[in-house]
Design an enzyme around this catalytic site. Sequence first.
Site, mmCIF file in Angstrom:
data_model
loop_
_atom_site.group_PDB
_atom_site.id
_atom_site.type_symbol
_atom_site.label_atom_id
_atom_site.label_comp_id
_atom_site.label_asym_id
_atom_site.label_seq_id
_atom_site.Cartn_x
_atom_site.Cartn_y
_atom_site.Cartn_z
ATOM 1 N N TRP A 75 4.663 -49.173 89.670
ATOM 2 C CA TRP A 75 3.415 -49.580 90.303
ATOM 3 C C TRP A 75 2.699 -48.331 90.809
ATOM 4 O O TRP A 75 3.317 -47.421 91.370
ATOM 5 C CB TRP A 75 3.756 -50.505 91.463
ATOM 6 C CG TRP A 75 2.613 -51.179 92.147
ATOM 7 C CD1 TRP A 75 1.994 -52.334 91.767
ATOM 8 C CD2 TRP A 75 1.978 -50.764 93.370
ATOM 9 N NE1 TRP A 75 1.004 -52.669 92.665
ATOM 10 C CE2 TRP A 75 0.974 -51.718 93.659
ATOM 11 C CE3 TRP A 75 2.151 -49.686 94.232
ATOM 12 C CZ2 TRP A 75 0.157 -51.629 94.768
ATOM 13 C CZ3 TRP A 75 1.335 -49.591 95.344
ATOM 14 C CH2 TRP A 75 0.352 -50.552 95.604
ATOM 15 N N HIS B 266 -0.425 -55.632 94.728
ATOM 16 C CA HIS B 266 -1.293 -55.941 93.587
ATOM 17 C C HIS B 266 -2.674 -55.317 93.762
ATOM 18 O O HIS B 266 -3.237 -55.325 94.853
ATOM 19 C CB HIS B 266 -1.427 -57.456 93.412
ATOM 20 C CG HIS B 266 -2.201 -57.857 92.193
ATOM 21 N ND1 HIS B 266 -1.846 -57.463 90.927
ATOM 22 C CD2 HIS B 266 -3.330 -58.609 92.050
ATOM 23 C CE1 HIS B 266 -2.707 -57.948 90.047
ATOM 24 N NE2 HIS B 266 -3.616 -58.642 90.709
ATOM 25 N N TRP B 267 -3.205 -54.789 92.663
ATOM 26 C CA TRP B 267 -4.547 -54.208 92.617
ATOM 27 C C TRP B 267 -5.459 -55.085 91.753
ATOM 28 O O TRP B 267 -5.036 -55.640 90.746
ATOM 29 C CB TRP B 267 -4.526 -52.817 91.991
ATOM 30 C CG TRP B 267 -3.814 -51.751 92.733
ATOM 31 C CD1 TRP B 267 -2.590 -51.211 92.434
ATOM 32 C CD2 TRP B 267 -4.286 -51.046 93.883
ATOM 33 N NE1 TRP B 267 -2.271 -50.225 93.332
ATOM 34 C CE2 TRP B 267 -3.295 -50.096 94.237
ATOM 35 C CE3 TRP B 267 -5.446 -51.124 94.659
ATOM 36 C CZ2 TRP B 267 -3.431 -49.234 95.319
ATOM 37 C CZ3 TRP B 267 -5.586 -50.273 95.739
ATOM 38 C CH2 TRP B 267 -4.586 -49.341 96.062
ATOM 39 N N ASP C 253 -9.442 -59.354 87.747
ATOM 40 C CA ASP C 253 -8.059 -59.418 88.207
ATOM 41 C C ASP C 253 -7.151 -59.613 87.002
ATOM 42 O O ASP C 253 -7.252 -60.624 86.290
ATOM 43 C CB ASP C 253 -7.885 -60.567 89.197
ATOM 44 C CG ASP C 253 -6.561 -60.521 89.947
ATOM 45 O OD1 ASP C 253 -5.615 -59.908 89.427
ATOM 46 O OD2 ASP C 253 -6.491 -61.088 91.048
ATOM 47 N N CYS D 265 -0.871 -53.363 87.208
ATOM 48 C CA CYS D 265 -2.170 -53.750 87.759
ATOM 49 C C CYS D 265 -3.042 -52.536 88.074
ATOM 50 O O CYS D 265 -4.259 -52.553 87.840
ATOM 51 C CB CYS D 265 -1.993 -54.623 88.997
ATOM 52 S SG CYS D 265 -0.935 -53.916 90.279
#
Length: 215
Positions: free
Chosen positions: A32, A104-105, A121, A163
Amino acid sequence: MSRRPNSDPIALSYFDSCLRLSDVRLLDGPHWLNDQILSFYYEYLSHSKYGADLLFIAPELTQCMKYMDEKELAEIFAQHKADKKSFIFFAINDNETAEAGGSHWSLLVYSRPENSFYHFDSSSGNNTAPSKEVMDKIKAQLGARQAKFRPTRCLQQVNGYDCGIHVICMTDHIADYVNRYDAVEGLPLLHIDTVKAKRAELLQLISSLGSKVTQ
């Protein structure tokens, strides 16, 4: 306990961003991406790739905006001359504190010509709530009280860690598109090959900018 500088040296200083070796190594494998990597890329886009009509807000600043009062927000946007920008990009994190973190991005793009906030998204709308929170906090300062929130179809990630890569790729994809068409509407879908290649491209970019990372 803070990490010792000698054990995690600075790999690259680039305008207002600073990447340590541990940050850069996140690009090597299935990891991540943190605030530092996204901040670096937004600095790169701001200073080396796109013109003055686009504004890329550092993710840590976007996170802090959730907790700013109207005066602080007005000062920030004045510093960035946001009233002169046609398109403003915000990397949205689901973190519920003012600190770095989250899981989460996603990407929120304000289009002044279309009076809309487009939300992209890569994980089926997981970040809808924090994106709306940011939009509601800032739209008055942008002169966009009547702007619409527009969840927008985009390429979906196939794992639990890409993400941030999707946000980086989408930012580039959208910036290139609006530079040519002055609108987000009609944007074609991002290609999966772009996402697959981006980690290696970022490592090459960091190296070309004078990174002290040893291979």
